[in-house]
Design an enzyme around this catalytic site. Structure first.
Site, PDB file in Angstrom:
ATOM      1  N   TYR A  18       0.832  -1.205   0.000  1.00  0.00           N
ATOM      2  CA  TYR A  18       0.000   0.000   0.000  1.00  0.00           C
ATOM      3  C   TYR A  18       0.869   1.258   0.000  1.00  0.00           C
ATOM      4  CZ  TYR A  18      -3.314   3.510   1.694  1.00  0.00           C
ATOM      5  OH  TYR A  18      -4.073   4.646   1.842  1.00  0.00           O
ATOM      6  N   LYS A  22       2.065   3.968  -3.203  1.00  0.00           N
ATOM      7  CA  LYS A  22       1.860   5.417  -3.066  1.00  0.00           C
ATOM      8  C   LYS A  22       3.170   6.159  -3.307  1.00  0.00           C
ATOM      9  CE  LYS A  22      -0.304   6.189   0.870  1.00  0.00           C
ATOM     10  NZ  LYS A  22      -1.122   6.983   1.823  1.00  0.00           N
TER      11      LYS A  22
END
Length: 274
Positions: A18, A22
């Site tokens: 995750y 990003k």
């Protein structure tokens, strides 16, 4: 593919895919933006709304809500973490407000090739400690117990917070994993009469272990994010006459007890997520 992605993320210094993806997104923007101005909004752990469109709105079980939901249902009794760590939680409407104000303020500067990063969080100005969240959640579910599918109230004790990840895994092994292995042998000897019970228990234990592994970087994190750029954005917005009461993103205005007890957890209940 999940395991491969996690391995690749850790190899590059990130705890999970995750945050890794990003970071990759930011790197691509930096590389290909050319002469365009770039504004990056970095929210911390996003939670339900504080005020808009109404308190407690959220879609799906997000971030810390997985822990809250399973605790309220009596499925989670212990978890690893540092009770003094600040859970950097920010209501989603404050993130949106910061984005809207940033777009308005930076629109006038579109002719300049600049890069600005805004950390939108609470750890610097109004931290919510893990110990405070534990107490609030315990108090809530003591007063408002979850009703299971059999119509029975689920009683919960105060969440046991284990101070190191190794101690947590040792605790889980002694209390759950080893007894479950014994139960597995008993199930085989009894011609798998307890197969359904064993499968459910095994699934629950594996789920908690995965949950602990995923949240380990956050529940032990003691860093504080620098939000001075966000403070400057507030000052500029005020000078330009932007209504910051309507577009509020000041974390100091959050009353954590009122928010958790009267907005966030009831919001999960109202939307059938708990």
């Amino acid at each position: 593919m999940k395991e491969f992605g996690l391995e690749r993320a850790k190899m590059n210094g990130w705890p999970n895919t995750y945050v890794f993806t990003k970071a990759m997104g930011e790197m691509l923007l930096e590389k290909f933006k050319g002469d365009l101005p770039l504004v990056i909004i970095r929210p911390t752990i996003i939670a339900s709304t504080y005020k808009q469109p109404f308190p407690g709105w959220i879609e799906g079980v997000r971030t810390m809500d997985v822990v809250l939901v399973n605790y309220g249902k009596g499925k989670l009794t212990c978890f690893p973490g540092n009770l003094n760590s600040a859970l950097d939680v920010i209501p989603v409407d404050m993130v949106v407000n910061a984005m809207v104000v940033a777009m308005e303020v930076h629109y006038a500067q579109h002719q300049y090739s600049c890069e600005t990063i805004y950390h939108v969080g609470t750890s610097s100005k109004n931290p919510l400690k893990l110990s405070d969240l534990r107490n609030l959640v315990h108090y809530y579910f003591t007063k408002n117990p979850w009703i299971d599918t059999n119509g029975q109230k689920v009683e919960v004790g105060k969440l046991i917070v284990v101070s190191t990840i190794n101690r947590f895994f040792l605790y889980m092994k002694i209390k759950y994993v080893l007894p479950l292995k014994v139960f597995y042998l008993i199930n085989i000897l009894c011609c798998q009469c307890f197969e359904k019970i064993y499968t459910n228990l095994n699934r629950r234990v594996k789920f908690i272990l995965r949950l602990a592994e995923f949240y380990k970087p956050y529940s032990f994190f003691t860093g504080i994010f620098d939000d001075r750029n966000l403070e400057r954005l507030q000052r500029v917005a005020e000078e330009r006459g932007i209504d910051l009461a309507e577009f509020n993103f000041d974390s100091r205005s959050i009353d954590w007890e009122d928010y958790i007890m009267n907005s966030h957890i009831p919001g999960l209940l109202n939307q059938g997520l708990l």
